[in-house]
Scaffold this active site. Structure first.
Site, PDB file in Angstrom:
ATOM      1  N   HIS A 501      -1.017  58.610 121.340  1.00 36.11           N
ATOM      2  CA  HIS A 501      -1.169  57.354 120.600  1.00 36.11           C
ATOM      3  C   HIS A 501      -1.648  57.623 119.175  1.00 36.11           C
ATOM      4  O   HIS A 501      -1.039  57.162 118.195  1.00 36.11           O
ATOM      5  CB  HIS A 501      -2.166  56.446 121.330  1.00 36.11           C
ATOM      6  CG  HIS A 501      -2.475  55.169 120.620  1.00 36.11           C
ATOM      7  ND1 HIS A 501      -1.910  53.971 120.982  1.00 36.11           N
ATOM      8  CD2 HIS A 501      -3.299  54.889 119.565  1.00 36.11           C
ATOM      9  CE1 HIS A 501      -2.357  53.011 120.185  1.00 36.11           C
ATOM     10  NE2 HIS A 501      -3.206  53.553 119.312  1.00 36.11           N
ATOM     11  N   GLU A 502      -2.750  58.375 119.048  1.00 33.13           N
ATOM     12  CA  GLU A 502      -3.290  58.657 117.719  1.00 33.13           C
ATOM     13  C   GLU A 502      -2.327  59.527 116.909  1.00 33.13           C
ATOM     14  O   GLU A 502      -2.230  59.391 115.682  1.00 33.13           O
ATOM     15  CB  GLU A 502      -4.662  59.330 117.829  1.00 33.13           C
ATOM     16  CG  GLU A 502      -5.728  58.486 118.513  1.00 33.13           C
ATOM     17  CD  GLU A 502      -5.961  57.143 117.826  1.00 33.13           C
ATOM     18  OE1 GLU A 502      -5.659  57.007 116.629  1.00 33.13           O
ATOM     19  OE2 GLU A 502      -6.447  56.213 118.502  1.00 33.13           O
ATOM     20  N   GLU A 530       0.185  49.015 115.065  1.00 38.16           N
ATOM     21  CA  GLU A 530       0.023  49.760 116.309  1.00 38.16           C
ATOM     22  C   GLU A 530       1.351  50.031 117.026  1.00 38.16           C
ATOM     23  O   GLU A 530       1.352  50.670 118.078  1.00 38.16           O
ATOM     24  CB  GLU A 530      -0.912  49.000 117.250  1.00 38.16           C
ATOM     25  CG  GLU A 530      -2.345  48.869 116.762  1.00 38.16           C
ATOM     26  CD  GLU A 530      -3.105  50.182 116.760  1.00 38.16           C
ATOM     27  OE1 GLU A 530      -2.724  51.096 117.519  1.00 38.16           O
ATOM     28  OE2 GLU A 530      -4.069  50.303 115.979  1.00 38.16           O
TER      29      GLU A 530
END
Length: 716
Positions: A501-502, A530
């Site tokens: 995700h990061e 996001e």
């Protein structure tokens, strides 16, 4: 803070062959730029001025001086694209200080550096408010917006700058503008105080005897001792008194999560839950002040609530639209979430041999883990054995090479560039395009470090001249365990998803190729920010991706497909409960900064009522978990963005990526249609072009995600 500092809270490219500036856009009469990273060796993050902690003072001084020169320059310019270019350089200069200070104060082990970074951050933010209310800059932007500029991106930048100047109140009467400036400074201070309190006061409790803590967690805690029983003076010599070993347990979010998952002693779980979710107490007062300040700001700006003020510039455009989406999702997920709750309650009653036992908030993680292990025959240690952290990093490299044809290479540090021995620096290199950007990795937990996982931008990409592009620099910060003894660190599958995700945020920053750093990477509308990171979570769950790097730390065998199937089955076992939780978090954020909550009700009551309304779980009296919900600071009525992104990413995965996720064709689409544009294009248009018109819906002047793909994915 307006678009002079355009930032998404956490963070996310093909190199574009377009060079949108031409000829006169690079005016030779502009004042010379100050030194940037890589222009000379050494200094923290490559900034020579940061060779010492006190260098932050000079860093701010130089930024203020440089931006002052550019303000004077802009005020003399005729209407042209050069106005936008110069404003972008002001933004770049200021952001370099703010972003470097933000990373430093969250990760640097040297307290002097942290304190100087804190001071620098507040000084430059105050200067930023001066810039955002500078009438000559505002007038110049309006002049530029009124003429046809050379590129669509320049036109979009002019419009965005003008509207965000107005978001800062520049169009207001002098007395109201002064009050807006004071409120913005107050809000920045309160946000800083809120986050510092989270780090300073994680909560702690003493547990006796040590046997109440699982053995595999003993290395995480400080051992403490107490006499086994009271003794009268003279009964025994001091050296003969027997002592009982226990542990002093910190209840920061990461450690609390482990305690609630692995500790079988219900009383220890209860104490840990209540302690961890009752700290920091000081943030109750900080949050009340923040709500009040944001509400007053919104009302001065002509809005009924801060939620309305914050959301009106996003894709959603209206807090009413967001509320409607959340209520709809809540109704859809409720039945399945209730079923999951009852199944867990029945499981607890069976395991604990009690017909009338209820589920408590501190039971969820423990019995969720136990049920998954029982149904799927899962052993967390077996799963982790296939995810040595070094192999997971190799997996990121393999994915990037497969998708984008680019490779990561380790880069040696210049003197003073790194902030801790664990940190490594990588360059992202493309065989035809050269270096695309630089990535710092700071992956291991340590005292005083930011407790979660996050992406930090240090420098945005921008077109400096016809032939020169400023490469982006970012940092990926996590808090993984360093391992024990000679055992290499390994992570669980949930941590792997977080890492991917990061990393999605990092790729968004590294691969964007915008003319203005103002739009670089994750500097996009908040409810789009996001989406790339959520998309890359799917890669962490796909066997075709995992088999390329997930290998047993002893045998070297690739992860079995059956194990991946089981892992994903277990992951989805309480998917409705997890979705319900995200709706609850979004409603907390939306309600606290809404019209009603700004009045008189205390936040604990608001949150406890919302929990009863939007989840199947009860609120634990005396707790106030939201006082370390840092997204209230960074997102402020924008947490719903995670649900927007979840819906968008689900559609993209199913429509574009799922068939062959690692193919160069898919990579080219991700890069050219999603990542490379940063915030330079309307995100709704990007999403439609990438995944088709059905990815979103237009309603009442705003944009909402199509939830069909997510419903199918979760079986709702």
């Amino acid at each position: 803070m307006n678009l002079m500092l355009r930032r998404a809270a956490s963070a996310f490219p093909t190199s574009s062959s377009r060079r949108l500036f031409s000829g006169s856009c690079f005016d030779s009469t502009a004042p010379a730029a100050a030194a940037s990273p890589d222009s000379s060796p050494g200094g923290l993050y490559g900034f020579p001025v940061l060779r010492t902690a006190k260098g932050f003072r000079r860093f701010v001084d130089d930024a203020i001086e440089r931006s002052g020169e550019l303000v004077s320059y802009v005020s003399l310019l005729p209407p042209s694209g050069e106005i936008i270019r110069a404003l972008d350089e002001i933004s770049d200069t200021v952001c370099a200080v703010i972003d470097s200070a933000e990373l430093c104060r969250n990760t640097h082990p040297d307290r002097e550096f942290v304190e100087e970074a804190n001071k620098a951050s507040m000084r430059i933010i105050e200067h930023l408010h001066f810039l955002n209310t500078n009438q000559s800059l505002y007038d110049a932007v309006k002049r530029a917006e009124d003429i046809p500029l050379l590129t669509d991106e320049a036109q979009r930048a002019a419009h965005a700058l003008r509207t965000d100047f107005e978001k800062g109140g520049i169009h207001l009467p002098a007395d109201k503008l002064e009050r807006v400036n004071k409120l913005n400074v107050e809000i920045a201070h309160l946000g800083r105080e809120f986050n510092e309190n989270i780090m300073i006061d994680p909560g702690s409790l003493d547990i006796f005897p040590a046997s109440r803590i699982p053995k595999h967690m003993h290395h995480c805690f400080k051992p403490i001792y107490q006499p086994i029983h009271k003794m009268t003076k003279g009964e025994l010599k001091v050296e003969d008194i027997k002592k009982e070993k226990g542990f002093r347990v910190r209840t920061d979010p990461s450690m609390l999560s482990s305690l609630l998952q692995f500790v079988s002693d219900a009383e220890v779980r209860k104490q840990s839950y209540i302690t961890g979710n009752s700290a920091p107490h000081a943030n109750l007062g900080v949050l009340n002040k923040l709500i009040s300040a944001r509400h007053e700001l919104a009302q001065i700006m002509g809005c009924k609530s801060y939620a309305e003020f914050a959301i009106r510039s996003n894709m959603a455009a209206s807090s009413v639209i967001v509320s409607s989406i959340l209520l709809n999702l809540s109704k859809i997920v409720k039945h399945k979430a209730d079923e999951e709750f009852l199944s867990m309650r029945d499981f607890k009653r069976q395991v604990c041999c009690g017909e009338n036992l209820d589920l408590e908030p501190w039971d969820e993680s423990y019995f969720t883990s136990m049920m998954k292990s029982s149904l799927y025959d899962l052993d967390p240690s077996v799963i982790a054995s296939y995810f040595p952290l070094s192999q997971c990093l190799e997996g990121l490299k393999i994915m990037v090479n497969s998708l984008f044809g680019a490779t990561f290479h380790k880069v040696a540090f210049a003197a003073g560039e790194s902030w801790h021995p664990d940190v490594i620096k990588l360059s992202l290199h493309h065989p035809q395009e050269g270096d695309l950007g630089f990535l710092y990795l700071d992956l291991y937990s340590r005292k005083g470090k930011y407790p979660g996982c996050a992406h930090f931008a240090i420098r945005g990409g921008r077109q400096i001249s016809e032939k020169e592009y400023q490469l982006p620099i970012v940092a990926l910060v996590c808090n993984f365990s360093t391992g024990t003894g000679s055992m290499a660190p390994r992570i669980n599958h949930c941590d792997l998803e977080t890492l991917f995700h990061e990393f999605g945020h990092a790729l968004h920053s590294l691969l964007s190729r915008t003319d203005y750093q103002h739009f670089s990477g994750t500097r996009v509308l908040l409810d789009f920010a996001e989406t790339p990171s959520n998309l890359f979570e799917y890669y962490a769950r796909d066997y075709r991706v995992l088999k390329t790097f997930a290998r047993h730390y002893v045998t070297g065998d690739a992860i079995p497909e059956k194990l991946v199937t089981v892992m994903n089955g277990a992951r989805n076992m309480f998917a409705a409960t997890e979705l319900q939780r995200q709706i609850f978090y979004s409603m907390i954020d939306l309600t606290l900064f809404g019209e009603e909550a700004a009045a008189s009700r205390d936040t604990v009551s608001v949150v406890s009522d919302l929990k009863r309304q939007y989840t199947s779980w009860k609120h634990a009296d005396g707790t106030h978990w939201h006082t370390r919900f840092s997204h209230l600071i960074n997102y402020g009525a924008g947490y719903y963005s995670y649900l927007y992104a979840r819906c968008f990413a689900s559609t993209i995965w199913q429509q574009v990526c799922c068939e062959d996720p690692l193919s160069p064709t898919v990579g080219a689409a991700i890069r050219s249609k999603l990542l490379q544009h940063g915030g330079a294009k309307d995100p709704a248009n990007l999403l439609r072009d990438f995944a088709g018109d059905n990815i979103l819906e237009c309603c009442d002047g705003g944009v909402a995600p199509n939830i069909t793909s997510l419903r199918e994915e979760l079986g709702l």
